[in-house]
Design a protein around this motif. Structure first.
Motif, PDB file in Angstrom:
ATOM      1  N   LEU A 169       0.829  -1.209   0.000  1.00 45.26           N
ATOM      2  CA  LEU A 169       0.000   0.000   0.000  1.00 45.26           C
ATOM      3  C   LEU A 169       0.860   1.255   0.000  1.00 45.26           C
ATOM      4  O   LEU A 169       2.055   1.199   0.312  1.00 45.26           O
ATOM      5  N   VAL A 170       0.222   2.358  -0.367  1.00 40.75           N
ATOM      6  CA  VAL A 170       0.852   3.670  -0.252  1.00 40.75           C
ATOM      7  C   VAL A 170       0.101   4.403   0.849  1.00 40.75           C
ATOM      8  O   VAL A 170      -1.124   4.572   0.775  1.00 40.75           O
ATOM      9  N   THR A 171       0.825   4.779   1.884  1.00 43.19           N
ATOM     10  CA  THR A 171       0.171   5.470   2.994  1.00 43.19           C
ATOM     11  C   THR A 171       0.018   6.959   2.645  1.00 43.19           C
ATOM     12  O   THR A 171       0.662   7.452   1.711  1.00 43.19           O
ATOM     13  N   PRO A 172      -0.837   7.685   3.361  1.00 45.19           N
ATOM     14  CA  PRO A 172      -1.122   9.077   2.973  1.00 45.19           C
ATOM     15  C   PRO A 172       0.108   9.977   2.869  1.00 45.19           C
ATOM     16  O   PRO A 172       0.080  10.963   2.139  1.00 45.19           O
ATOM     17  N   ASP A 173       1.209   9.625   3.544  1.00 43.42           N
ATOM     18  CA  ASP A 173       2.425  10.431   3.411  1.00 43.42           C
ATOM     19  C   ASP A 173       3.174  10.123   2.118  1.00 43.42           C
ATOM     20  O   ASP A 173       4.228  10.697   1.844  1.00 43.42           O
ATOM     21  N   GLY A 174       2.671   9.202   1.313  1.00 48.31           N
ATOM     22  CA  GLY A 174       3.277   8.894   0.026  1.00 48.31           C
ATOM     23  C   GLY A 174       4.245   7.711   0.064  1.00 48.31           C
ATOM     24  O   GLY A 174       4.775   7.311  -0.972  1.00 48.31           O
ATOM     25  N   GLU A 175       4.469   7.152   1.237  1.00 46.57           N
ATOM     26  CA  GLU A 175       5.399   6.016   1.359  1.00 46.57           C
ATOM     27  C   GLU A 175       4.761   4.732   0.852  1.00 46.57           C
ATOM     28  O   GLU A 175       3.609   4.426   1.202  1.00 46.57           O
ATOM     29  N   TYR A 176       5.526   3.971   0.049  1.00 48.55           N
ATOM     30  CA  TYR A 176       5.104   2.615  -0.328  1.00 48.55           C
ATOM     31  C   TYR A 176       5.510   1.688   0.818  1.00 48.55           C
ATOM     32  O   TYR A 176       6.656   1.733   1.276  1.00 48.55           O
ATOM     33  N   ARG A 177       4.581   0.882   1.306  1.00 48.69           N
ATOM     34  CA  ARG A 177       4.893  -0.017   2.419  1.00 48.69           C
ATOM     35  C   ARG A 177       4.347  -1.401   2.126  1.00 48.69           C
ATOM     36  O   ARG A 177       3.340  -1.545   1.422  1.00 48.69           O
ATOM     37  N   VAL A 178       5.003  -2.378   2.711  1.00 47.75           N
ATOM     38  CA  VAL A 178       4.496  -3.747   2.643  1.00 47.75           C
ATOM     39  C   VAL A 178       4.102  -4.148   4.055  1.00 47.75           C
ATOM     40  O   VAL A 178       4.894  -3.979   4.984  1.00 47.75           O
ATOM     41  N   ALA A 179       2.886  -4.621   4.215  1.00 43.43           N
ATOM     42  CA  ALA A 179       2.430  -5.082   5.526  1.00 43.43           C
ATOM     43  C   ALA A 179       2.281  -6.598   5.494  1.00 43.43           C
ATOM     44  O   ALA A 179       1.670  -7.152   4.577  1.00 43.43           O
ATOM     45  N   SER A 180       2.869  -7.232   6.476  1.00 49.51           N
ATOM     46  CA  SER A 180       2.771  -8.694   6.589  1.00 49.51           C
ATOM     47  C   SER A 180       2.989  -9.028   8.064  1.00 49.51           C
ATOM     48  O   SER A 180       3.176  -8.120   8.890  1.00 49.51           O
ATOM     49  N   PHE A 198      -6.025   3.128   6.131  1.00 47.06           N
ATOM     50  CA  PHE A 198      -4.634   3.410   6.483  1.00 47.06           C
ATOM     51  C   PHE A 198      -3.770   3.743   5.273  1.00 47.06           C
ATOM     52  O   PHE A 198      -2.595   4.026   5.412  1.00 47.06           O
ATOM     53  N   GLY A 199      -4.345   3.653   4.091  1.00 45.66           N
ATOM     54  CA  GLY A 199      -3.586   3.939   2.883  1.00 45.66           C
ATOM     55  C   GLY A 199      -4.347   3.415   1.672  1.00 45.66           C
ATOM     56  O   GLY A 199      -5.463   2.904   1.804  1.00 45.66           O
ATOM     57  N   VAL A 200      -3.714   3.555   0.511  1.00 40.69           N
ATOM     58  CA  VAL A 200      -4.318   3.027  -0.720  1.00 40.69           C
ATOM     59  C   VAL A 200      -3.595   1.728  -1.054  1.00 40.69           C
ATOM     60  O   VAL A 200      -2.396   1.733  -1.352  1.00 40.69           O
ATOM     61  N   VAL A 201      -4.321   0.629  -0.968  1.00 42.58           N
ATOM     62  CA  VAL A 201      -3.723  -0.671  -1.257  1.00 42.58           C
ATOM     63  C   VAL A 201      -3.531  -0.789  -2.767  1.00 42.58           C
ATOM     64  O   VAL A 201      -4.434  -0.463  -3.552  1.00 42.58           O
ATOM     65  N   THR A 202      -2.339  -1.235  -3.158  1.00 41.46           N
ATOM     66  CA  THR A 202      -2.105  -1.452  -4.590  1.00 41.46           C
ATOM     67  C   THR A 202      -2.160  -2.943  -4.939  1.00 41.46           C
ATOM     68  O   THR A 202      -2.520  -3.297  -6.057  1.00 41.46           O
ATOM     69  N   ALA A 203      -1.793  -3.807  -3.980  1.00 42.92           N
ATOM     70  CA  ALA A 203      -1.854  -5.254  -4.264  1.00 42.92           C
ATOM     71  C   ALA A 203      -1.923  -6.067  -2.980  1.00 42.92           C
ATOM     72  O   ALA A 203      -1.503  -5.597  -1.910  1.00 42.92           O
ATOM     73  N   PHE A 204      -2.485  -7.253  -3.138  1.00 41.67           N
ATOM     74  CA  PHE A 204      -2.579  -8.220  -2.035  1.00 41.67           C
ATOM     75  C   PHE A 204      -1.862  -9.498  -2.477  1.00 41.67           C
ATOM     76  O   PHE A 204      -1.860  -9.837  -3.665  1.00 41.67           O
ATOM     77  N   GLU A 205      -1.353 -10.229  -1.503  1.00 38.92           N
ATOM     78  CA  GLU A 205      -0.907 -11.592  -1.800  1.00 38.92           C
ATOM     79  C   GLU A 205      -1.710 -12.536  -0.906  1.00 38.92           C
ATOM     80  O   GLU A 205      -1.733 -12.369   0.326  1.00 38.92           O
TER      81      GLU A 205
END
Ligand SMILES: Cc1cc2nc3c(=O)[nH]c(=O)nc-3n(C[C@H](O)[C@H](O)[C@H](O)COP(=O)(O)OP(=O)(O)OC[C@H]3O[C@@H](n4cnc5c(N)ncnc54)[C@H](O)[C@@H]3O)c2cc1C
Length: 474
Positions: A169-180, A198-205
């Motif tokens: 996801l990309v959080t509102p501050d613009g950071e790309y993050r991976v949550a696991s 909490f952000g804009v999800v771009t992909a799920f696994e």
């Protein structure tokens, strides 16, 4: 918050930074992209952005920060509240991000956030695999998964969110993050059942499981006069049924012409539907008792390709019709609750409306309650109240019917609702605080950490101040 004026030059410069489209109210196609599944929702965003990937999402969030535009995020546009779109804000419409890649050896699927369950089932079934989705294939993967995800494989393999390995996801501050589990575990916890705040999800696994291609299926229609007997028998069955079986019931009229090849069954009835996730013969045997709860009007049970079963209800919920869906997790299904289900199904103002009982438990209950934000691990049933109607002048009567039904059945529940069947998020704070209990504070803290200025207008468990001000009921 004072908003910067949007000027044409500024929008043009922004559009040049993107690979995806930007639509304004003057663009051809604007009315199509601002429309969502629920025809009662009529919102007018200032901009709709259709990102092609992480870079566009980052640019869109940067533009929203610079211009103080609130942001709503759209997956499949199917949330009944219309939370995918906002008035005068920026909609990040993920529909152009619709790739699915399956790793058959690892039994995982990488799924972009603009996909529908039809996209996912199509690809996973090519390898004899599936991950739990919902029971309608047109629904968006993103919203459904972030709110939980209750489908035909739930008792065997859990909720959609239980099958997540990673969320990008990309959080509102613009950071790309991976949550696991290993990376940003708090965020991962919140994204599994706490909504998209909490952000804009771009992909799920997702984890996948061997399913199909053919599965044993159940679809039995009983006369409404037998509703009480059917629901009592159903209650006894699910108390002892194997985890491979996941079922639900619909009380209502439900015109099902297409299921009967022209023969109509357009009368009050109770429908029992479900599937078995394993071997077809074992499945037929396991489902057999549900075919004998009374004298059926019709019984279409048997077996069919998993993807076909996933699509079976699609035509019953056309885009643009009028809807109000709400819910309650039930503590049980005593006879008194069954009587109320019968009553509310009978007095529904629209023949298209239903009162549904979803079996929970099985693999859903095996997940530790603290392991994810999803709130109802212990609940044995979910009551779904679906007001579905056509005429705009019938909005009030239909919404009121659903609210009255919910109020009447609240005594069989602790008052918690399914985040994905939330009504129009009326009494949002109170309902969500009740639903999420101790986890509510943790979700609020997580939201404050990742979105301190309330940029995301999204309506998850914890609303932004902006959303709380502007969203209302019918
Ligand atoms: C016909 C129909 C059948 C359904 N059947 C089921 C079912 O079987 N089981 C079930 O569990 N639910 C079911 N639902 C409910 C469904 O889970 C919710 O409506 C869900 O929100 C739909 O997801 P969406 O992506 O289409 O939502 P959208 O309306 O696009 O989005 C809803 C919210 O999800 C969040 N969101 C969406 N995309 C993103 C993203 N990329 N990043 C961050 N947040 C995002 C945002 O908060 C957004 O406001 C059904 C709904 C419909 C209309």
């Amino acid at each position: 918050m004072a908003r910067a004026t949007l000027d044409t030059d500024g929008i043009d410069q922004f559009a040049e930074r993107l690979h995806g489209e930007v639509l304004t109210p003057d663009s051809p196609g604007y009315d199509e992209v601002r429309a969502v599944w629920n025809g009662t929702v009529d919102r007018h965003p200032a901009l709709v952005v259709r990102p092609t990937g992480v870079a566009d999402v980052q640019a869109a969030l940067a533009f929203a920060r610079e211009t103080d535009l609130p942001v709503s995020t759209r997956g499949g546009g199917h949330n009944v509240s219309g939370s995918a779109v906002c008035d005068d804000g920026l909609v990040i419409d993920c529909s152009a991000m619709d790739a699915v890649r399956v790793d058959p050896a690892a039994r995982t699927a990488w799924v972009q956030s603009g996909t529908t369950w039809a996209d996912v089932d199509h690809e996973t079934q090519a390898f004899g695999l599936a991950t739990p989705g919902g029971v309608v294939s047109k629904t968006g993967v993103a919203g459904l998964t972030l709110g939980g995800g209750i489908g035909h494989l739930r008792c065997a393999y859990g909720l959609s969110c239980d099958n997540l390995r990673t969320v990008e996801l990309v959080t509102p501050d613009g950071e790309y993050r991976v949550a696991s589990r290993e990376s940003n575990p708090d965020l991962f916890w919140g994204l599994r059942g706490g909504g998209g705040n909490f952000g804009v999800v771009t992909a799920f696994e997702f984890d996948c499981h061997p399913v199909g291609p053919e599965v044993a299926t159940l679809l039995v229609f009983y006369p409404a006069d037998d509703l009480r007997a059917v629901l009592r028998g159903y209650r006894e069955f699910v108390a002892h049924s194997p985890d491979e079986v996941s079922t639900l019931t619909f009380a209502g009229t439900l015109p099902d012409e297409e299921l009967f090849s022209g023969e109509t069954l357009d009368r009050e009835k109770i429908t029992v539907m479900g599937a078995h996730a394993g071997d077809v013969d074992a499945g037929r045997e396991a489902l057999a008792p549900l075919r004998e709860l009374a004298d059926p009007l019709a019984d279409l049970s048997g077996s069919m390709p998993y993807v076909e079963f996933q699509r079976l209800l699609d035509a019953d919920y056309p885009d643009g019709m009028r809807y109000y869906w709400t819910s309650l997790y039930l503590d049980g299904l005593p006879d008194a609750a069954i009587d109320r289900v019968e009553h509310w199904a009978r007095v529904a103002p629209s023949p298209l409306s239903t009162v549904d009982v979803w079996e929970l438990g099985g693999a859903i209950a095996d997940v530790e309650p603290e392991g994810s934000a999803f709130p109802a691990r212990e609940a044995p049933f979910l009551l779904g109240i679906e007001a579905n109607w056509e005429a705009p002048d019938a909005d009030e009567a239909n919404v009121q019917w659903a609210r009255d039904c919910m109020a009447d059945l609240r005594e069989f529940s602790d008052g918690s609702v399914y985040l994905n069947f939330p009504g129009f998020f009326e009494d949002h704070d109170e309902t969500m605080a009740c639903t999420f209990g101790d986890a509510y504070e943790r979700l609020a803290a997580l939201r404050d950490e990742y979105d301190p200025t309330g940029l995301l207008h999204a309506n998850g468990a914890v609303p932004s101040p902006e959303a709380a001000r502007t969203d209302g009921g019918a």
